[in-house]
Design a protein around this motif. Sequence first.
Motif, mmCIF file in Angstrom:
data_model
loop_
_atom_site.group_PDB
_atom_site.id
_atom_site.type_symbol
_atom_site.label_atom_id
_atom_site.label_comp_id
_atom_site.label_asym_id
_atom_site.label_seq_id
_atom_site.Cartn_x
_atom_site.Cartn_y
_atom_site.Cartn_z
ATOM 1 N N ASN A 95 0.853 -1.192 0.000
ATOM 2 C CA ASN A 95 0.000 0.000 0.000
ATOM 3 C C ASN A 95 0.885 1.236 0.000
ATOM 4 O O ASN A 95 1.972 1.200 0.547
ATOM 5 C CB ASN A 95 -0.875 0.163 1.232
ATOM 6 C CG ASN A 95 -1.076 -1.074 2.020
ATOM 7 O OD1 ASN A 95 -0.159 -1.849 2.216
ATOM 8 N ND2 ASN A 95 -2.268 -1.227 2.451
ATOM 9 N N GLU A 134 -8.236 -1.860 5.530
ATOM 10 C CA GLU A 134 -9.232 -2.930 5.382
ATOM 11 C C GLU A 134 -10.022 -3.173 6.673
ATOM 12 O O GLU A 134 -10.896 -4.037 6.707
ATOM 13 C CB GLU A 134 -8.557 -4.249 4.991
ATOM 14 C CG GLU A 134 -7.785 -4.216 3.676
ATOM 15 C CD GLU A 134 -8.701 -4.176 2.462
ATOM 16 O OE1 GLU A 134 -9.521 -5.091 2.342
ATOM 17 O OE2 GLU A 134 -8.603 -3.224 1.676
ATOM 18 N N LYS A 166 -19.818 -4.253 7.436
ATOM 19 C CA LYS A 166 -18.896 -4.621 6.352
ATOM 20 C C LYS A 166 -18.347 -3.410 5.593
ATOM 21 O O LYS A 166 -17.987 -3.491 4.429
ATOM 22 C CB LYS A 166 -19.570 -5.589 5.351
ATOM 23 C CG LYS A 166 -20.133 -6.822 5.995
ATOM 24 C CD LYS A 166 -19.492 -8.073 5.428
ATOM 25 C CE LYS A 166 -20.008 -9.320 6.109
ATOM 26 N NZ LYS A 166 -19.662 -9.391 7.532
ATOM 27 N N ARG A 210 -15.379 -0.638 5.151
ATOM 28 C CA ARG A 210 -13.952 -0.627 5.466
ATOM 29 C C ARG A 210 -13.495 0.782 5.863
ATOM 30 O O ARG A 210 -14.069 1.761 5.413
ATOM 31 C CB ARG A 210 -13.151 -1.110 4.266
ATOM 32 C CG ARG A 210 -13.429 -2.556 3.966
ATOM 33 C CD ARG A 210 -12.789 -2.989 2.662
ATOM 34 N NE ARG A 210 -13.501 -4.137 2.122
ATOM 35 C CZ ARG A 210 -13.420 -5.364 2.603
ATOM 36 N NH1 ARG A 210 -12.653 -5.607 3.634
ATOM 37 N NH2 ARG A 210 -14.100 -6.351 2.077
ATOM 38 N N ARG A 221 -8.948 4.249 2.464
ATOM 39 C CA ARG A 221 -7.844 5.205 2.307
ATOM 40 C C ARG A 221 -8.274 6.642 2.540
ATOM 41 O O ARG A 221 -7.529 7.454 3.075
ATOM 42 C CB ARG A 221 -7.261 5.084 0.898
ATOM 43 C CG ARG A 221 -6.065 4.144 0.890
ATOM 44 C CD ARG A 221 -5.357 4.243 -0.402
ATOM 45 N NE ARG A 221 -5.402 2.937 -1.043
ATOM 46 C CZ ARG A 221 -4.975 2.724 -2.271
ATOM 47 N NH1 ARG A 221 -4.565 3.732 -3.014
ATOM 48 N NH2 ARG A 221 -5.001 1.532 -2.760
ATOM 49 N N GLU A 262 -14.818 -4.537 16.674
ATOM 50 C CA GLU A 262 -15.085 -5.788 15.941
ATOM 51 C C GLU A 262 -13.746 -6.477 15.703
ATOM 52 O O GLU A 262 -12.776 -5.832 15.317
ATOM 53 C CB GLU A 262 -15.760 -5.440 14.602
ATOM 54 C CG GLU A 262 -16.266 -6.612 13.832
ATOM 55 C CD GLU A 262 -17.683 -7.003 14.270
ATOM 56 O OE1 GLU A 262 -18.278 -7.775 13.558
ATOM 57 O OE2 GLU A 262 -18.154 -6.531 15.323
ATOM 58 N N LYS A 263 -13.689 -7.807 15.939
ATOM 59 C CA LYS A 263 -12.420 -8.537 15.738
ATOM 60 C C LYS A 263 -12.038 -8.498 14.263
ATOM 61 O O LYS A 263 -12.874 -8.709 13.382
ATOM 62 C CB LYS A 263 -12.589 -9.996 16.182
ATOM 63 C CG LYS A 263 -12.337 -10.177 17.664
ATOM 64 C CD LYS A 263 -10.865 -10.449 17.920
ATOM 65 C CE LYS A 263 -10.623 -10.755 19.388
ATOM 66 N NZ LYS A 263 -9.181 -10.912 19.654
ATOM 67 N N SER A 284 -9.796 -9.608 10.789
ATOM 68 C CA SER A 284 -9.227 -10.834 10.236
ATOM 69 C C SER A 284 -7.785 -10.611 9.789
ATOM 70 O O SER A 284 -7.099 -11.546 9.410
ATOM 71 C CB SER A 284 -10.072 -11.331 9.065
ATOM 72 O OG SER A 284 -10.097 -10.355 8.064
ATOM 73 N N MET A 298 -16.754 -11.055 16.173
ATOM 74 C CA MET A 298 -16.007 -11.966 15.309
ATOM 75 C C MET A 298 -16.611 -11.926 13.906
ATOM 76 O O MET A 298 -17.825 -11.971 13.731
ATOM 77 C CB MET A 298 -16.108 -13.387 15.869
ATOM 78 C CG MET A 298 -15.062 -14.283 15.323
ATOM 79 S SD MET A 298 -14.929 -15.757 16.370
ATOM 80 C CE MET A 298 -15.286 -16.996 15.177
ATOM 81 N N LEU A 347 -3.047 -2.185 -6.972
ATOM 82 C CA LEU A 347 -2.081 -1.888 -5.912
ATOM 83 C C LEU A 347 -0.970 -2.935 -5.895
ATOM 84 O O LEU A 347 0.207 -2.621 -5.750
ATOM 85 C CB LEU A 347 -2.815 -1.883 -4.561
ATOM 86 C CG LEU A 347 -1.950 -1.598 -3.341
ATOM 87 C CD1 LEU A 347 -1.554 -0.129 -3.325
ATOM 88 C CD2 LEU A 347 -2.689 -1.946 -2.078
#
Lengths: 504, 123
Positions: free
Chosen positions: A388, A446, A452, A454, A457, A490-491, A493, B1, B98
Amino acid sequence: MNKEEQFRAGFSLKTKFLIWLVIFILMVMIVIYIYFSHHERTILSQEIKLRGEALCINVVSSAEDFLVMKDDLSLAKLIYDTKAKNKGVIYCFVIDDNNTIWAHTDASLVNTTYRVPHELEELNTKPIMIQERRTPDGIEVFEIVMPITVGENKIGEAHVALSQQAIKDAVAQAGTGVAFVTAGIIVLGIIGILILVSFIIGSLGEVTKDIEAIGNGDLDRKIITSRTDEIGRITHAVKMMATKLKRAQEELIEKERMKKEMQIAKEIQQTLLPHSLPQIPEFKIATYYQSAREVGGDYYDFIEIDKEHFGVIIADVAGKGVAGSLVMTMVRSIMRIEALKNPSPHRLITLLNSILCRDIPEGLFITLFYTVFDLREYRITYCSAGHNPAYFFNPQEKKLLTLKPAGPPLGINLFDEREFAARLHEETRIFNRGEILLLYTDGVTEAMNRSKERFGRERLQNFIEGNGSLTPETFKKRLKAAIETFTRKEKQSDDITFVILQRM
Amino acid sequence: MKEAEELKITQTITGDKQKIAILNLHGYLDSNTSPLLKERFLSLDSQTHCFVLDFSDVEYVSSAGWGVILGRIKDYRDKGGDIVFVRMNREVASVYELLELNKVMKHFITIQEAVHYFSGEHK
């Protein structure tokens, strides 16, 4: 006695079956015997009574004239004949109205007076009387008594006694028959039960052994049956149970293995990250690393190349687990050793790619941003291998620059060293006082919230523009807070990593 | 989660002399689902080395997802095949760019163009 033995004590199913079978057969045969002997007895006594009646009628009709004529000889003959010609007649006699015996099968009683035995009733006016009695000799008889009449006047009586022995014989015979049949049925039943039980219980015994083996942990036991009845179903169910147990156990082992692997990877990664920040004159540094639910492949490092140069690396290994961590270890070692010999980021990254391409496992690749600081000129020279963009911000001019020199990710094995070198671009720029450099991994942009969305940027750029004049430490705390506010804890990934450098 | 995202893959095999597998991916291609794509690649290995990945229904591709594709592409190219993309959404395309994969892989607007790329190349 332990619990296991406790379940083995007591009768086996086979013995229980046999005991119940014998009891059942005996009960049935006793009922049959009682019914038949009763039935036989009824029929036979009926028959004997009928015969006795017929005999008595015959005696009466013949005796009538003889008695009127007082012909005692003819009467005696009649009586003897009746006894001699008819089986089962025990005694027979004729008396007159005064109870004097005129003729008797026992000649010694002729001309004596007949006394009605106490157990018998007197005939009186009845036309016929049949009574049961036991003679003084102990013989059970039916005594049939009929009046001898002339017109309407009773002139005497005829007595005929028939033995009941025939009934006893028949009943005894029937009893013997029933006993033989019972014994036969019991023997056949036992043989049948033994065969049937060993057929049924035999398979049950197999299933029992299978279940015990599974209980003892032998989940690989081969369980075979061709039966389609309940035992077949039980066997099949046991087989399915063992299979499912085994699968569950394997899944558990696999899960444990994955967990262990993740743990190892996490430990490796944590040993790779720098434990303290380097002291670089005129620069303030802050770093942030937040590991994900599953360990990711983020990595950053500082290399003191010489007194005037130091390098900053931020990298993201695509691929989790031990393999990813080991690749990261490779990257770290190569960079730390080769950076000292190769001050040019371009040369160093090209070399790193060549080495990685030889050994990297399929499906893994690395993105990396490498910056070399020249402390004499306050100049940075940097390369990006598909990473990035970095952000460079001047708070006085409020100018945000996106640093994104071209360059493919490392380890993708699609081109040779020359082609990679041609695709990898190097850029350079002066680092002025107050300016800030932000290096990060895609875990930042992300970072996802529950809906959902993100972090992105644009949010990051706005954040830098608003907070770019803060010290790196404060900037770090604010950015961390901004991300947490956005994701609402929120956890994530992916790992979240960033490095902030500010020239004082 | 984060809940586990799904990936559905439907395949069409086309082409006369040169068989081309068109894989329509639906959902998320990440570390949880990328093994499915890898399995699909391997199961088709005996039939073709030419793949068109229809990304029109792919919402997100993580680095593990790109890793699976990059892991196979070298082998397919060595065997005269390739992996190309069709209809990537903007978000996926931004990562694709990217990572500079746009410089090493091909992306087409329509499936016909992608199929034509393979049949034209192997004429």
